[in-house]
Design a protein around this motif. Structure first.
Motif, PDB file in Angstrom:
ATOM      1  N   HIS A  31       0.849  -1.193   0.000  1.00 21.71           N
ATOM      2  CA  HIS A  31       0.000   0.000   0.000  1.00 21.71           C
ATOM      3  C   HIS A  31       0.886   1.246   0.000  1.00 21.71           C
ATOM      4  O   HIS A  31       1.718   1.410   0.883  1.00 21.71           O
ATOM      5  N   THR A  86       2.956  -9.130   6.321  1.00 19.18           N
ATOM      6  CA  THR A  86       3.192  -7.787   6.871  1.00 19.18           C
ATOM      7  C   THR A  86       4.117  -7.851   8.081  1.00 19.18           C
ATOM      8  O   THR A  86       5.075  -7.067   8.213  1.00 19.18           O
ATOM      9  N   SER A 107       1.932  -1.049   5.085  1.00 17.31           N
ATOM     10  CA  SER A 107       0.833  -2.019   5.046  1.00 17.31           C
ATOM     11  C   SER A 107       0.632  -2.584   3.644  1.00 17.31           C
ATOM     12  O   SER A 107       1.159  -2.056   2.658  1.00 17.31           O
ATOM     13  N   ASP A 109      -2.286  -4.946   1.000  1.00 14.55           N
ATOM     14  CA  ASP A 109      -3.615  -5.529   0.879  1.00 14.55           C
ATOM     15  C   ASP A 109      -3.486  -6.872   0.169  1.00 14.55           C
ATOM     16  O   ASP A 109      -2.481  -7.143  -0.478  1.00 14.55           O
TER      17      ASP A 109
ATOM     18  N   TYR B  70     -12.833   2.375  -0.327  1.00 12.49           N
ATOM     19  CA  TYR B  70     -12.488   1.361  -1.329  1.00 12.49           C
ATOM     20  C   TYR B  70     -13.718   0.783  -2.008  1.00 12.49           C
ATOM     21  O   TYR B  70     -13.779  -0.414  -2.312  1.00 12.49           O
ATOM     22  N   LYS B  76     -10.459  -5.894   0.077  1.00 13.28           N
ATOM     23  CA  LYS B  76      -9.558  -4.746   0.122  1.00 13.28           C
ATOM     24  C   LYS B  76      -9.587  -4.072   1.501  1.00 13.28           C
ATOM     25  O   LYS B  76      -8.540  -3.809   2.107  1.00 13.28           O
ATOM     26  N   THR B  79      -8.267  -6.666   4.375  1.00 13.42           N
ATOM     27  CA  THR B  79      -6.830  -6.952   4.429  1.00 13.42           C
ATOM     28  C   THR B  79      -6.025  -5.698   4.720  1.00 13.42           C
ATOM     29  O   THR B  79      -5.014  -5.765   5.412  1.00 13.42           O
ATOM     30  N   THR B  80      -6.461  -4.562   4.201  1.00 14.32           N
ATOM     31  CA  THR B  80      -5.723  -3.327   4.470  1.00 14.32           C
ATOM     32  C   THR B  80      -5.718  -3.026   5.966  1.00 14.32           C
ATOM     33  O   THR B  80      -4.676  -2.700   6.554  1.00 14.32           O
ATOM     34  N   SER B  83      -3.739  -5.689   7.964  1.00  9.86           N
ATOM     35  CA  SER B  83      -2.307  -5.510   7.721  1.00  9.86           C
ATOM     36  C   SER B  83      -1.764  -4.311   8.492  1.00  9.86           C
ATOM     37  O   SER B  83      -0.686  -4.375   9.095  1.00  9.86           O
TER      38      SER B  83
END
Lengths: 256, 256, 256, 256
Positions: A31, A86, A107, A109, B70, B76, B79-80, B83
């Motif tokens: 990201h 991560t 980070s 995704d 998003y 998306k 996981t973002t 993370s």
């Protein structure tokens, strides 16, 4: 107990099983890594140590065929693997970039894509490697124009606009004396972590007992079951995965 | 270019939008944290610094109502956020636990649950806090029996088997002189990060210009739009979220 | 038995539960009904008997709040209801259109949409009724121009292009002496099948047994549980469902 | 116009695409067909005419490989096909059962299952045919015991409890003089509707024009594209689909 009055809310969790029998691709993307590269002064166009850190994080993932992992629950598999990647990336940062302090938490995704057949899996990886090639060639010439050629980034983009692959090769060669094909394979091909089948050394397969040492002809050679079972290690490669050779040499990868 | 032949594989990515108009819970759980606690010698039954690290990681998440994040793509978002939490946890470890080296990369899993109405959201959080209470009371008595009472872990489990809440209170009080209700709220209630509405100080709302300073009666008081727009900070609380008070004081949390 | 070797294929069926706590809209649309109307010479712009057949088919559906129907499995609910509607439509054709032989099997498609709150459900039905109004007004003027005004269909479309509602009203009124608002509500508002609460007649609530007939003072009046439980019938309406009145009179429809 | 204020509700419709590259099974089951059989006095254990009606309804479905049908939207495909089957069943009832009035609208449910590979598709059909065999053998003996042997249904179930296939064959043979294998294949194997490739008659392939009739040597034989393109008809079979022969003869069925 009071908890039970509220437990009904668990039932709102929807099942999300992945379809059985499909090949699964779990793709992880950084990201805002452009910003991360700037903030940490990564070398252009490729920072070898930062790429090695990525490889290390990927190696920490469970590379298994085990298609029953977590009962194929998509969210569970996807978040566990993305989180582990991560975590390893941050954990190992200082090993690869000891002179650069990590300034903020990076980070990633993740997503999972299902492919029904081997053909699509091969094409998926071909797509990624073709993309790597296109991007790396562009970036290599671009940064040569900027760092060695003295062009501004705006000029460099303009110089490259609309150029085909052979023109980029030619610019690199004539103006910067660089043969693109001699650049490190890691940059040109990307990194491939693959399970390699370990072919046991023939000499270890036959563990002669006393009789055989004595040459007794009626004792059949025996291979212990553990040794004949295929054994695997995970290897890091930077070679071609678009052509047939890589896949032909590893038929077990796409075996159904 | 060669890339395009393979790009069809992108079409296998399935859309996964979250249903609009629902409240979203994103739940993150530590993976094998029992082992992590052991490996890093966390204090029993609660390690305050390790909990503060968790709070810090949670605070790094985007706490926004922005339901169009998003485009509501589940993978998306999920996981973002998972993370980022993981990354912050590893990144900030040494700030909270400077005397303990992190031995391996810890990981987390995440999931998103959709709730159609405010009632279910309140019940979700009530469930989590009730669970925190039950688990913390058990663990508190259990570790008192082991660490102060000299029981083995097996004995301690046997001592507690089938006991109700009042019995546990009584054991703590009579045998260990501890009043459960006096233990830190962080352990008994858990941590709540909540957007708090900032009520601007009245004196800052009216910024009199020269005319008004002169008392000109025909100039209407004006409040600048920025100041009247609600402003928020994120606060860390350890109070009750099962009763009405928390929610009644923050009607904006469940406003639709 | 041989069957069991193959039964593993059942596991490829993916779960598809509908999210609990949401309002469900099950929408059914006719497939190629323009062609069906032509083939069976339906009256223009509305064929009352064909619309009555639709209402009949809708009435045959289970109109229940029972949100646990088939364990909320989407495919099961959706196909069962769509199939039943189709079946009733074909089954009852000859009752409503005895002079027209059904020439081929008509079909429908269905979909389920989940809405988290009452507001969205009201807006859904408002959308459908607003659409009905727009389409019916257009079709009414269009077919007046063609059937009474002698325009070709191409001319009629051209006449109506870009006209606003008031112009269409005016055309109908001045050229064809028709007040749109006097047309049957069925055409202007569509058909609404709704569960109506039956208020039991007070005289039926007290069914005196022999003792009470004898005036025995120690017998309390009793209302049988069945009578006090709300009772419902399904009624066919053609009224407004955009405004508040319809919903205010039936609070049980959107009660959560 | 007013419609647009409400149109936002369309956005709550979630996408439901079927995964590309998979084989799709669309399974349709009768709802409460035991009751339908009773109500219409179907012959036991099999009513040939009622089965023919089923075959007819299945034949009305679009049997195409066209995997882009309706953009692979699951609900659309599933409901359209289930509705069409239902419609055809009711529409054609009187052709097959002219002496029995259909008493109420029968309904069906449907589901779609995705299979990644040819092996699973073959196993799916093997499963269905093995099931047909097991059920038909049981029903055949059961109804022989009841209708010819004078047992009650309770007795007949008891007689059959725990019996293996060979015992059922034996009962049929010794007590009722019936050789199970001589019963109609339709009952033992079920009905298979399959696209059969039409091999064009060689004599039709070369349609000599006038010049060739004249023997002009420089005109090459030409085969019109339409004739060389494989052509298909849909045939109804009652044969074995568990073994290889059926599939080996029709390689195009599972071609990817």
């Amino acid at each position: 107990m009071a908890g039970s009055r509220y437990e009904y809310v668990k039932k709102f969790e929807l099942p999300d099983p992945l379809l059985m029998g499909t090949f699964l691709v779990l793709r992880i993307d950084g990201h805002a890594f452009h910003k991360l590269s700037e903030a940490h002064d990564f070398a252009k166009p490729n920072d070898e140590r930062a790429l090695q850190l990525m490889d290390h994080a990927a190696r920490d993932l469970p590379l298994s065929k085990c298609t029953t992992l977590y009962n194929r629950r998509q969210s569970k598999i996807l978040t566990t693997v993305t989180s582990l990647f991560t975590s390893s990336y941050v954990f190992n940062w200082s090993k690869y970039l000891p002179d650069k302090e990590l300034k903020y938490p990076p980070s990633f995704d993740g997503r999972i894509v299902m492919y029904p057949s081997a053909k699509e899996i091969r094409d998926y990886f071909a797509w990624r490697q073709a993309d790597t090639h296109i991007n790396n060639m562009y970036n290599t010439v671009f940064w040569a124009l900027v760092l060695q050629g003295g062009e501004s980034t705006t000029q460099a983009h303009a110089t490259l606009r609309g150029t085909v692959s052979s023109t980029k090769h030619e610019i690199l060669h004539s103006r910067f004396g660089t043969n693109y094909n001699n650049l490190p394979a890691r940059y040109r091909k990307g990194s491939i972590l693959v399970r390699e089948q370990v072919v046991p050394d023939a000499s270890t397969l036959l563990a002669p007992g006393p009789e055989r040492a004595a040459g007794s002809p009626d004792v059949e050679n025996s291979i212990s079951p553990e040794l004949t079972k295929a054994q695997f290690t995970v290897e890091l490669l930077h070679g071609d995965i678009i052509g047939d050779e890589f896949w032909d040499q590893r038929p077990y990868l796409l075996a159904e």
